[in-house]
Scaffold this active site. Structure first.
Site, PDB file in Angstrom:
ATOM      1  N   GLY B  77     -26.496   8.567 -24.510  1.00  0.00           N
ATOM      2  CA  GLY B  77     -27.082   9.255 -23.245  1.00  0.00           C
ATOM      3  C   GLY B  77     -28.420   9.383 -23.329  1.00  0.00           C
ATOM      4  O   GLY B  77     -29.132   9.553 -24.089  1.00  0.00           O
ATOM      5  N   ARG B 141     -23.334   2.703 -24.713  1.00  0.00           N
ATOM      6  CA  ARG B 141     -22.573   3.498 -25.648  1.00  0.00           C
ATOM      7  C   ARG B 141     -21.637   2.671 -26.779  1.00  0.00           C
ATOM      8  O   ARG B 141     -20.912   3.323 -27.596  1.00  0.00           O
ATOM      9  CB  ARG B 141     -21.575   4.553 -25.026  1.00  0.00           C
ATOM     10  N   ASP B 171     -26.879  11.369 -33.513  1.00  0.00           N
ATOM     11  CA  ASP B 171     -26.449  11.445 -35.017  1.00  0.00           C
ATOM     12  C   ASP B 171     -25.548  10.190 -35.207  1.00  0.00           C
ATOM     13  O   ASP B 171     -25.850   9.535 -36.264  1.00  0.00           O
ATOM     14  CB  ASP B 171     -25.622  12.811 -35.144  1.00  0.00           C
ATOM     15  N   ASP B 172     -24.583   9.846 -34.324  1.00  0.00           N
ATOM     16  CA  ASP B 172     -23.651   8.720 -34.461  1.00  0.00           C
ATOM     17  C   ASP B 172     -24.686   7.552 -34.543  1.00  0.00           C
ATOM     18  O   ASP B 172     -24.573   6.637 -35.613  1.00  0.00           O
ATOM     19  CB  ASP B 172     -22.653   8.540 -33.461  1.00  0.00           C
ATOM     20  N   LYS B 198     -32.887  11.333 -31.185  1.00  0.00           N
ATOM     21  CA  LYS B 198     -32.706  11.542 -29.641  1.00  0.00           C
ATOM     22  C   LYS B 198     -31.595  12.317 -29.450  1.00  0.00           C
ATOM     23  O   LYS B 198     -30.393  11.826 -29.618  1.00  0.00           O
ATOM     24  CB  LYS B 198     -32.692  10.265 -28.958  1.00  0.00           C
ATOM     25  N   THR B 199     -31.615  13.435 -28.594  1.00  0.00           N
ATOM     26  CA  THR B 199     -30.607  13.822 -27.839  1.00  0.00           C
ATOM     27  C   THR B 199     -30.793  15.231 -27.302  1.00  0.00           C
ATOM     28  O   THR B 199     -31.649  16.031 -27.802  1.00  0.00           O
ATOM     29  CB  THR B 199     -29.191  14.361 -29.127  1.00  0.00           C
ATOM     30  N   ASP B 201     -28.885  17.443 -26.480  1.00  0.00           N
ATOM     31  CA  ASP B 201     -28.073  18.663 -26.919  1.00  0.00           C
ATOM     32  C   ASP B 201     -28.577  19.376 -27.886  1.00  0.00           C
ATOM     33  O   ASP B 201     -28.127  20.435 -28.242  1.00  0.00           O
ATOM     34  CB  ASP B 201     -26.846  18.068 -27.434  1.00  0.00           C
ATOM     35  N   MET B 246     -25.020  21.427 -19.794  1.00  0.00           N
ATOM     36  CA  MET B 246     -24.684  20.276 -20.649  1.00  0.00           C
ATOM     37  C   MET B 246     -24.828  20.665 -22.185  1.00  0.00           C
ATOM     38  O   MET B 246     -25.601  21.638 -22.533  1.00  0.00           O
ATOM     39  CB  MET B 246     -25.650  19.314 -20.349  1.00  0.00           C
ATOM     40  N   GLY B 247     -23.868  20.199 -22.981  1.00  0.00           N
ATOM     41  CA  GLY B 247     -23.996  20.618 -24.424  1.00  0.00           C
ATOM     42  C   GLY B 247     -22.320  20.687 -24.909  1.00  0.00           C
ATOM     43  O   GLY B 247     -21.802  21.736 -24.897  1.00  0.00           O
ATOM     44  N   ARG B 248     -21.649  19.481 -25.196  1.00  0.00           N
ATOM     45  CA  ARG B 248     -20.426  19.685 -25.686  1.00  0.00           C
ATOM     46  C   ARG B 248     -20.026  19.905 -26.744  1.00  0.00           C
ATOM     47  O   ARG B 248     -19.265  20.847 -27.225  1.00  0.00           O
ATOM     48  CB  ARG B 248     -19.764  18.394 -25.153  1.00  0.00           C
ATOM     49  N   TYR B 419     -26.888  16.053 -15.410  1.00  0.00           N
ATOM     50  CA  TYR B 419     -27.532  14.865 -15.163  1.00  0.00           C
ATOM     51  C   TYR B 419     -28.829  15.272 -14.502  1.00  0.00           C
ATOM     52  O   TYR B 419     -29.574  14.420 -14.437  1.00  0.00           O
ATOM     53  CB  TYR B 419     -26.454  14.151 -14.008  1.00  0.00           C
ATOM     54  N   GLU B 420     -28.895  16.656 -14.147  1.00  0.00           N
ATOM     55  CA  GLU B 420     -30.299  16.965 -13.633  1.00  0.00           C
ATOM     56  C   GLU B 420     -31.630  16.915 -14.603  1.00  0.00           C
ATOM     57  O   GLU B 420     -32.665  16.566 -14.266  1.00  0.00           O
ATOM     58  CB  GLU B 420     -30.195  18.308 -12.936  1.00  0.00           C
ATOM     59  N   GLY B 421     -31.184  16.857 -15.868  1.00  0.00           N
ATOM     60  CA  GLY B 421     -32.161  17.069 -16.727  1.00  0.00           C
ATOM     61  C   GLY B 421     -32.345  16.087 -17.724  1.00  0.00           C
ATOM     62  O   GLY B 421     -33.124  16.005 -18.574  1.00  0.00           O
TER      63      GLY B 421
END
Lengths: 547, 547
Positions: B77, B141, B171-172, B198-199, B201, B246-248, B419-421
């Protein structure tokens, strides 16, 4: 109350004033005005406030003003810059005579009627300079339209020795400001009323009002978000984003955002109405872009949709009107269950409306039946038009796929932006414009004017060159039918299909629909950087100004 | 492609580098590292990359580097700052030796496998400096995890004479970067692999990774919007806004936004899980705040909800697991109609899961049955948790009203920000941090390192004082069960309930739940103003840094 670093920094921003308002002023009066239409009726309805001249401030000799107490009201939905109008009034009054006082009526027009107010001291004013929101005194939607309300207002004004009321609001609120001014004149009550043009929707606009405050900021906040989303879909290349934008009675916001961000599709309600387009036509327009882009390898994009779209579709309007009648019947109200309700509606609807109803996705048909307002009417504003279009476009693409006319993959995301922009920190333009409108309003009061709107013009130029003055509210009014009665109202400004902003959009939209790399990313509103970043006007204003 | 005024202005921004990276450097090596757990297994799995030392750049003698070709991949992402990592790599390589080349693999890891790439020239790099998005080369992805993929990668690297690959991901992706590095070492293929964290989250974080890039910007964009909405509800005083963020897999974003905006309620999934809370418990927490505020006269407020909430609730997890099995049965798939499907589910579910299912609002129960992913599993990420909570809170308040415990009026609005951020223009911090990570990565390559992550530390200090170096990826890894198999992965960083940011939040949340005037309005990200506005770190970082 903790202030953010930006809030602290913005407190020390001194909004710009037109040069003419910086020194001593006098009023230059033009010729008597006429209302935009229905002159005879308007003359009868507004005997004391009809035919006033447009006035403009010009440099004058220094003079001293007596102390004057003023009340201010925020009316209707929030718009960035409201606090700056108030601080402009405050500074203007205090500069003319430090003994003057400013009172804020609380929670909108009802504060005037119910005598809820507070004196706005320098401490209060200072802690709200250049901030968003209307929370300094609150706002409300009570309509000032009955003489008992006017009398209650006069009562509190007498008590507080208030000589003038400033009403900050949209077209309806300014109409009512004018009716109030006329009433006080008629009754020989010595209270002036001045209006200030506010609305993020942009529909309070005419030859004299170049823009309503808040429009600049709100459109920029939405454009920031649309740009971020477009950059996202440009990067992941797999989603279409359907974005509904605030603006029920006009599509100015959607048009301005389209000009700023260059989406693949933007629907303008006024065009839909003028061309008598149906939902199916709009679906076709969107689908065309999706197919064209899929053929070019771009299975992603953006669609902007104005909140009020459905209400501009003649067929939907007809359907809603019949449904409102049906839903109000005791027969309908006795029915339990979605399916049974739907069947009843289908049975009763006229042939043409039945066809429209059946063309709607099921969940929208349900929303139409379920979500009704206090009067039992369908609440069109709650309908998620963006989700409806996603579903209908998806169905259309499925059919195109079956006949081989489309081979792509369609995934879509829905967004709605409204509350995100109404209370943003005002942009430099809105901060300056609002402060000038307020400061100018205080001078109109000191010059004894009533039934005027505070007007700042020449806005596409730098603030120093702005023209400041007042326009008689009646001159903007005409008679319109509302709730079955002809009433005097300020003419609402819809998107003009012959206007330069819309024509420019039309000249570009085919390119935007198909090509790649047309998205523009405006980013967040900046307050401190280079002038071309921080002081940019809306595209709408620049196109209109380019004569 | 039209560039906005801000985009043009940002193109000339020179991101800050740590002082140490500005001159000549040498590597200072620490002691061999161990992985965070499962050391024996990790040693076996990563014989060539286990036990490497942490390295840090310090001032060194000037030296000349040979030209080297490098490939870069954006994985997963979008996060603000990706383009700056790439421009940092580019500048670092070119400064060391202008004959070096940088290739971008297109559309994520699949670009490496499918040999889709482009050389990143100075013109391309220059037109993306300090911009958001991953559109310079695209992202994807595809998971790099099979040896055939690795071999295909080696093939194109050989062809282009690429000596090192930089993988920018979460992380992955960094786990896979390490597996790739180990594979090339094992096979004696001379390709180094460097990862960059990067993330948005925020869940790729540990003692060595102070923050993942993009988190700063994304949290600030969401906080801007939350603040605007809070100012709106403070002004109109009639709505509760339920905002899903966001942040699953972790609630860092929600926690950071709560610290920045001080909402009335913020739910942190990690706490919900630790306390084994049910939906009903969460509804109680929200309802308590609504009732308390209503009693004080405030019938408005804000609630922040992390996207992943439902997946952290033990009971919901149990229900989902059983439902996934049921939905996969041919029996269920043969059933037509919502009602019949629901009845089937209710009949088959275990006693406890049935109770959970029945406690869900009808439209959510339907979503659980309807929206399934390619594997037939319930798509939890599509569930509109904020709307679900609005409905459940509304029901609860209705019951409280019936027994006289609540006399207010509850109207709510739902929002989701994601998606805004993800593709916003990177904040100054992210612009500097990402550029430094990229520049640092180029130096790690030039110093011959592989299986390292490019690390910048001391981030709460000014950029000049940042520490630059590399951490062996294996040292962050442990064995975890994924899809029924034990695999080596980088340990995900959840919100620590004993950490300073969460504890600070807990110390404040009671006050925020009830009192008025606690909202904070951060406004939009600023790039040019006073440093306390433009260079502020996240609250999370400042609290963590305050040792």
């Amino acid at each position: 109350m903790i202030k953010s670093p930006l809030e602290k920094a913005r407190m020390s921003y001194q909004p710009k004033l037109p040069n003419v308002l910086k020194g001593s002023v006098k009023l230059s009066e033009g010729k008597p005005t006429e209302s935009v239409a229905n002159q005879a009726e308007m003359k009868t309805l507004f005997p004391h406030t009809y035919g006033l001249p447009i006035v403009e401030f010009v440099a004058g000799e220094p003079k001293s003003y007596p102390a004057v107490n003023v009340g201010v009201i925020l009316s209707g939905g929030q718009a960035p810059g409201g606090h700056n109008v108030i601080s402009g009034i405050f500074d203007g009054l205090k500069k003319a005579n430090p003994a003057s006082k400013l009172y804020g009526f609380l929670g909108g027009p009802s504060g005037l009627i119910d005598h809820k107010y507070k004196e706005l001291t320098v401490d209060i004013i200072d802690s709200y300079r250049n901030t968003g929101g209307f929370d300094m005194i609150g706002s409300g939607r009570t309509k000032l339209e009955k003489t008992e309300q006017f009398d209650k207002g006069a009562e509190i004004c007498k008590q507080l020795n208030i000589k003038a009321i400033v009403i900050i609001g949209g077209d309806d609120s300014n109409t009512n400001a004018c009716i109030l001014a006329e009433y006080y004149k008629q009754k020989n009550i010595d209270i002036q009323v001045i209006g200030c043009p506010k609305t993020i929707d942009g529909d309070l606009k005419n030859e004299m009002i170049e823009t309503s405050f808040g429009f600049d900021t709100a459109a920029k906040v939405y454009s920031e978000l649309i740009g971020n989303i477009q950059r996202d879909c440009n990067s992941s290349r797999k989603y279409w984003h359907f974005i509904r934008l605030m603006g029920r009675s006009a599509s100015h916001i959607t048009l301005e955002c389209a000009l700023q961000t260059q989406p693949n599709v933007a629907i303008i309600s006024e065009e839909v109405e003028a061309k008598n387009q149906s939902l199916s036509d709009v679906v076709t327009q969107i689908t065309d872009s999706i197919v064209e882009r899929a053929n070019a390898g771009y299975e992603f994009g953006s669609v902007l949709i104005p909140e009020g779209l459905l209400e501009f579709m003649p067929k939907i309007k007809m359907l809603l009107s019949e449904m409102n009648d049906l839903l109000a019947t005791p027969e309908f109200q006795a029915i339990v269950g979605d399916e049974a309700q739907r069947n009843f509606i289908l049975l009763k609807l006229s042939h043409e409306n039945k066809a429209t109803f059946e063309s709607l996705p099921l969940f929208i048909a349900k929303q139409l039946m379920m979500d009704r307002d206090a009067h039992g009417n369908v609440q069109v504003s709650l309908i998620e038009t963006e989700k409806m279009l996603i579903e209908m476009v998806g169905e259309r693409l499925k059919r195109l796929k079956e006949c081989g006319a489309y081979t792509g993959k369609f995934s879509a995301m829905a967004h709605f932006f409204g509350y995100e922009g109404r209370c943003a920190f005002p942009s430099n333009f809105d901060a300056d414009y609002c402060y000038s409108i307020g400061y100018n309003a205080s001078l109109l009061i000191l010059e004894g004017k009533t039934a005027y709107m505070s007007i700042i013009r020449n806005c596409c130029k730098s603030a120093e060159e702005w023209i400041a003055g007042g326009v008689p509210v009646v001159s903007m009014m005409n008679m319109e039918r509302r709730n079955g009665k002809d009433v005097p109202v300020i003419r609402k400004a819809l998107v003009e299909l012959e206007g330069k902003p819309f024509k420019f959009f039309v000249s570009k939209r085919e390119e935007w629909a198909g090509a790649n790399d047309t998205f523009v990313f405006q980013g967040p509103i900046q307050f401190f950087g280079p002038s071309e970043v921080c002081d940019a006007r809306t595209k709408t204003m620049m196109l209109e100004c380019d004569k």
